[in-house]
Design an enzyme around this catalytic site. Structure first.
Site, PDB file in Angstrom:
ATOM      1  N   HIS A   1      49.884  51.257  32.788  1.00 27.91           N
ATOM      2  CA  HIS A   1      49.018  50.010  33.377  1.00 27.91           C
ATOM      3  C   HIS A   1      48.138  49.433  32.230  1.00 27.91           C
ATOM      4  O   HIS A   1      47.703  50.292  31.416  1.00 27.91           O
ATOM      5  CB  HIS A   1      48.350  50.428  34.500  1.00 27.91           C
ATOM      6  CG  HIS A   1      47.243  49.460  35.108  1.00 27.91           C
ATOM      7  ND1 HIS A   1      47.651  48.420  35.896  1.00 27.91           N
ATOM      8  CD2 HIS A   1      45.861  49.074  34.716  1.00 27.91           C
ATOM      9  CE1 HIS A   1      46.762  47.522  36.253  1.00 27.91           C
ATOM     10  NE2 HIS A   1      45.697  47.894  35.501  1.00 27.91           N
TER      11      HIS A   1
ATOM     12  N   ASP B   1      44.273  48.890  49.319  1.00 21.83           N
ATOM     13  CA  ASP B   1      43.971  48.341  48.374  1.00 21.83           C
ATOM     14  C   ASP B   1      43.947  46.895  48.451  1.00 21.83           C
ATOM     15  O   ASP B   1      43.129  45.958  48.086  1.00 21.83           O
ATOM     16  CB  ASP B   1      44.651  48.725  47.070  1.00 21.83           C
ATOM     17  CG  ASP B   1      44.153  48.000  45.667  1.00 21.83           C
ATOM     18  OD1 ASP B   1      42.751  47.943  45.534  1.00 21.83           O
ATOM     19  OD2 ASP B   1      45.128  47.337  45.075  1.00 21.83           O
TER      20      ASP B   1
ATOM     21  N   ARG C   1      37.300  41.350  47.796  1.00 20.13           N
ATOM     22  CA  ARG C   1      36.621  41.208  46.601  1.00 20.13           C
ATOM     23  C   ARG C   1      36.934  40.023  45.982  1.00 20.13           C
ATOM     24  O   ARG C   1      35.856  39.617  45.261  1.00 20.13           O
ATOM     25  CB  ARG C   1      37.291  42.513  45.766  1.00 20.13           C
ATOM     26  CG  ARG C   1      36.756  43.977  46.252  1.00 20.13           C
ATOM     27  CD  ARG C   1      37.601  44.932  45.437  1.00 20.13           C
ATOM     28  NE  ARG C   1      37.445  44.766  43.979  1.00 20.13           N
ATOM     29  CZ  ARG C   1      38.160  45.175  43.099  1.00 20.13           C
ATOM     30  NH1 ARG C   1      39.540  45.698  43.310  1.00 20.13           N
ATOM     31  NH2 ARG C   1      37.985  45.219  41.703  1.00 20.13           N
TER      32      ARG C   1
ATOM     33  N   SER D   1      41.209  50.806  42.681  1.00 23.09           N
ATOM     34  CA  SER D   1      42.385  49.807  42.892  1.00 23.09           C
ATOM     35  C   SER D   1      43.358  50.191  42.139  1.00 23.09           C
ATOM     36  O   SER D   1      44.766  50.246  42.254  1.00 23.09           O
ATOM     37  CB  SER D   1      41.747  48.257  42.577  1.00 23.09           C
ATOM     38  OG  SER D   1      42.978  47.687  42.572  1.00 23.09           O
TER      39      SER D   1
ATOM     40  N   LYS E   1      47.361  52.822  43.183  1.00 20.36           N
ATOM     41  CA  LYS E   1      48.758  52.420  43.134  1.00 20.36           C
ATOM     42  C   LYS E   1      49.677  53.297  42.104  1.00 20.36           C
ATOM     43  O   LYS E   1      50.585  53.597  42.474  1.00 20.36           O
ATOM     44  CB  LYS E   1      48.833  50.777  42.550  1.00 20.36           C
ATOM     45  CG  LYS E   1      48.362  49.890  43.558  1.00 20.36           C
ATOM     46  CD  LYS E   1      48.562  48.473  43.294  1.00 20.36           C
ATOM     47  CE  LYS E   1      47.630  47.759  42.074  1.00 20.36           C
ATOM     48  NZ  LYS E   1      46.297  47.692  42.773  1.00 20.36           N
TER      49      LYS E   1
END
Length: 443
Positions: free
Chosen positions: A88, A167, A174, A189, A193
């Protein structure tokens, strides 16, 4: 999700968070589960999100929130039977690392799977970049992801509502309540995932600098440490590389341009900073996959796979499997090309002191390379190509960049591009690409 009532009323949970009195795991599960079931309305969850933003969560609460969000949807369990890596990035300008990293790891025998998104704002999404390849259709289902992994050793798929829908429900709020930049909420968040993917290891590329979400190194370090801790507390080995984003990563900003740059690297070419960051991230994954292999052996394997065509062959097979134009792998000129290329000239000579990554990212978005609103179209061909980096010597009137556009030259855009380059007389050195590496062992 099971209803874990009895539980204190939601206003009391909001107050407990605001006053840092602490929430039990059952409280967090009740908040998220209640919201998804319609029992906890938007205004109460929004108030709780603001309480989190203002007062924070403990590391234990953040880890529990992450686990609860992951449990709201499916889990792929990709690392159950074999070693599978996940990755990520917190988002950067010209960040096309995934396009090189995934086939590189697959080429050395380390499968990698990643759920990717589309752009919103000036950060081009990995999905948008890959869809610049004519005909390419990314996997969307767990079955397609697993088939891609089994056939090619890599899988890049579009994000699905089946994974961590809790999420998605929180992020929707948000985004409109000024609670996006909360460290616990960002960490939960991202990592929810990652837990849902069920990989064997996750490597995080946490950006810091003017073109990053975390502009200050101490904030990037805090986020990286929190996400590593969350992963390890939930049994997911996690490593983070804090990388610099005070200038664009490579020389390309924009979807087709970034694909072409990634293809250049996969063909054995070298792009300053991009190659180095790919190898740094791949090295962290390989260290987890091959703990007994010396670092110098790992590095040699990775560099060989980038130069001998192995990684390129993996990417070629993967593109073909998903309907993409395989010929474009060897001939990037087949990718979408803008009809106009506008030269950006520096008005003065000297040394490039800095390049404003955020300004160039925003400019690329204005050219059409990203979207301001979800669902808007993206022009795959538009973007910016940098011709110099920080520390380069330039003469007055020299080309420092190109604007690739479908509409031709625009004086305002050209002036904005020129203003992103600071030219001075003093020597200038590039900042370090990797600021810190943070590792942790799952418990």
């Amino acid at each position: 999700m099971n209803d874990l009532s009895p539980c204190p009323p939601v206003p009391e949970l909001i107050e407990r968070t605001r006053s840092r009195s602490g929430l039990a795991p059952a409280h967090i599960a009740a908040l998220i589960g209640g919201h998804l079931a319609g029992r906890v309305p938007d205004y109460q969850i929004s108030a709780w999100l603001m309480a989190v933003t203002c007062s924070g969560l403990s590391s234990a609460e953040t880890a529990e929130l992450t686990r609860v969000l992951a449990d709201t949807g499916q889990c792929l369990h990709l690392g159950q039977d074999t070693f599978v890596a996940d990755k990520h990035s917190t988002g950067g300008v010209g960040d096309n690392v995934t396009l090189v990293l995934a086939p590189l790891l697959a080429a050395v025998g380390i499968p990698m799977a990643k759920m990717s998104g589309r752009s919103l704002g000036h950060h081009g999404g990995t999905v948008d970049k890959l869809e610049a390849i004519p005909g390419l259709v990314l996997p969307t289902t767990p079955e397609q992801v697993k088939a891609s992994l089994e056939t090619t050793g890599m899988a890049i798929a579009t994000q699905s509502s089946a994974f961590a829908p809790g999420d998605a429900a929180l992020y929707r709020l948000r985004d409109v309540t000024a609670t996006v930049d909360s460290l616990p909420l960002i960490a939960a968040s991202v990592m929810s995932k990652k837990l849902a993917t069920g990989a064997s290891v996750v490597v995080l590329d946490v950006k810091t600098g003017g073109g990053a979400m975390m502009r200050h190194l101490e904030d990037a370090r805090a986020l990286a440490e929190l996400m590593v801790a969350i992963g390890c507390q939930n049994g997911l080995p996690t490593r983070a590389v804090i990388s610099d984003m005070n200038q664009p990563l490579g020389s390309a900003i924009g979807n087709s341009l970034e694909v072409a740059e990634a293809l250049h690297v996969l063909a054995g070419g070298y792009v300053p900073r991009l190659n180095d960051l790919v190898l740094a991230l791949a090295g962290q994954v390989a260290a987890a996959a091959w703990p007994a292999v010396p670092n110098e052996v790992v590095d040699a394997r990775l560099r060989k796979a980038l130069t001998d065509g192995s990684a390129q062959n993996v990417f070629r097979t993967w593109v073909g499997m998903h309907g993409g134009d395989v010929a474009s792998i060897d001939d990037p000129a087949r990718l979408p090309r803008a009809p106009h290329v506008v030269r950006v000239l520096t008005p003065s000579g000297g040394v490039v002191q800095s390049i404003d990554a955020a300004a160039l990212g925003g400019l690329a978005g204005r050219l059409g390379a990203a979207r301001e609103q979800a669902g808007a179209a993206v022009d795959p061909a538009s973007g910016i190509r940098l011709l110099v980096g920080v520390g380069a010597k330039v003469e007055a009137g020299a080309d420092v960049a190109e604007l690739h556009t479908c509409t031709g030259g625009d004086a305002e855009l050209l002036a904005a591009a020129q203003a992103a380059f600071t030219i001075g007389d003093a020597p200038a050195a590039e900042p370090p690409l990797v600021h810190q590496i943070i590792t942790g062992d799952a418990t």
